[in-house]
Design a protein around this motif. Sequence first.
Motif, PDB file in Angstrom:
ATOM      1  N   GLY A  47       0.815  -1.206   0.000  1.00  0.00           N
ATOM      2  CA  GLY A  47       0.000   0.000   0.000  1.00  0.00           C
ATOM      3  C   GLY A  47       0.850   1.257   0.000  1.00  0.00           C
ATOM      4  N   ARG A  48       0.170   2.363   0.159  1.00  0.00           N
ATOM      5  CA  ARG A  48       0.853   3.661   0.212  1.00  0.00           C
ATOM      6  C   ARG A  48       1.754   3.723   1.438  1.00  0.00           C
ATOM      7  NH1 ARG A  48      -3.169   8.382  -1.984  1.00  0.00           N
ATOM      8  NH2 ARG A  48      -3.685   7.335  -3.946  1.00  0.00           N
ATOM      9  N   PHE A  49       2.963   4.202   1.236  1.00  0.00           N
ATOM     10  CA  PHE A  49       3.943   4.307   2.316  1.00  0.00           C
ATOM     11  C   PHE A  49       4.150   5.762   2.710  1.00  0.00           C
ATOM     12  CE2 PHE A  49       8.137   4.448   4.221  1.00  0.00           C
ATOM     13  CZ  PHE A  49       8.150   3.317   5.019  1.00  0.00           C
ATOM     14  N   LEU A  50       4.189   6.639   1.709  1.00  0.00           N
ATOM     15  CA  LEU A  50       4.406   8.065   1.948  1.00  0.00           C
ATOM     16  C   LEU A  50       3.599   8.845   0.920  1.00  0.00           C
ATOM     17  CD1 LEU A  50       6.011  10.567   3.074  1.00  0.00           C
ATOM     18  CD2 LEU A  50       7.742  10.048   1.352  1.00  0.00           C
ATOM     19  N   VAL A  51       2.844   9.831   1.382  1.00  0.00           N
ATOM     20  CA  VAL A  51       2.064  10.693   0.486  1.00  0.00           C
ATOM     21  C   VAL A  51       2.505  12.127   0.711  1.00  0.00           C
ATOM     22  CG1 VAL A  51      -0.235  11.514  -0.136  1.00  0.00           C
ATOM     23  CG2 VAL A  51       0.094   9.115   0.513  1.00  0.00           C
ATOM     24  N   GLN A  52       2.887  12.785  -0.371  1.00  0.00           N
ATOM     25  CA  GLN A  52       3.179  14.212  -0.356  1.00  0.00           C
ATOM     26  C   GLN A  52       2.100  14.853  -1.225  1.00  0.00           C
ATOM     27  OE1 GLN A  52       7.153  13.723  -1.985  1.00  0.00           O
ATOM     28  NE2 GLN A  52       8.028  14.422  -0.047  1.00  0.00           N
TER      29      GLN A  52
END
Length: 146
Positions: A47-52
Amino acid sequence: MNDMTVNLTIAQPERVRGLPGHSTVGTDNLEAAGEFYDKLMAVFGIGRFLVQPGRAVYYGERTLEFGVVKPFDGRPARAGNGSMVAFEARSRAKVREAHATALQAGGTDEGAPGPRGENGEGPYCAYFRDPEDNKFLVYCAGPDEA
């Protein structure tokens, strides 16, 4: 952490693999790209690990492994001629599932799932392009994992 969200599972140094650290592809539509890669990465249980927000979405299990980003220079994203990102699958079924998922999510076929190499004795592979024309390989080398 300002405007970023992070999966706080920290990589254990002895468990982190060697090169590459992570790969990225560019996008002009981060929201649509995020939807495409959410579906594709789910096939691998990632899944998503880091969202900027407005800048990048990174995926990974214990560390950053793959990301989709808006180009830092502000110019349009373009797929690289001769560039390709490869994802290793644990089984031939996962190769087929990833390929089908990519096509259902708006990708295009670049090579149906099947064995490669002389006499079909090479890895089991499938190729596709994402909606922004980035090329990908999904492969399983050797026997299926349990």
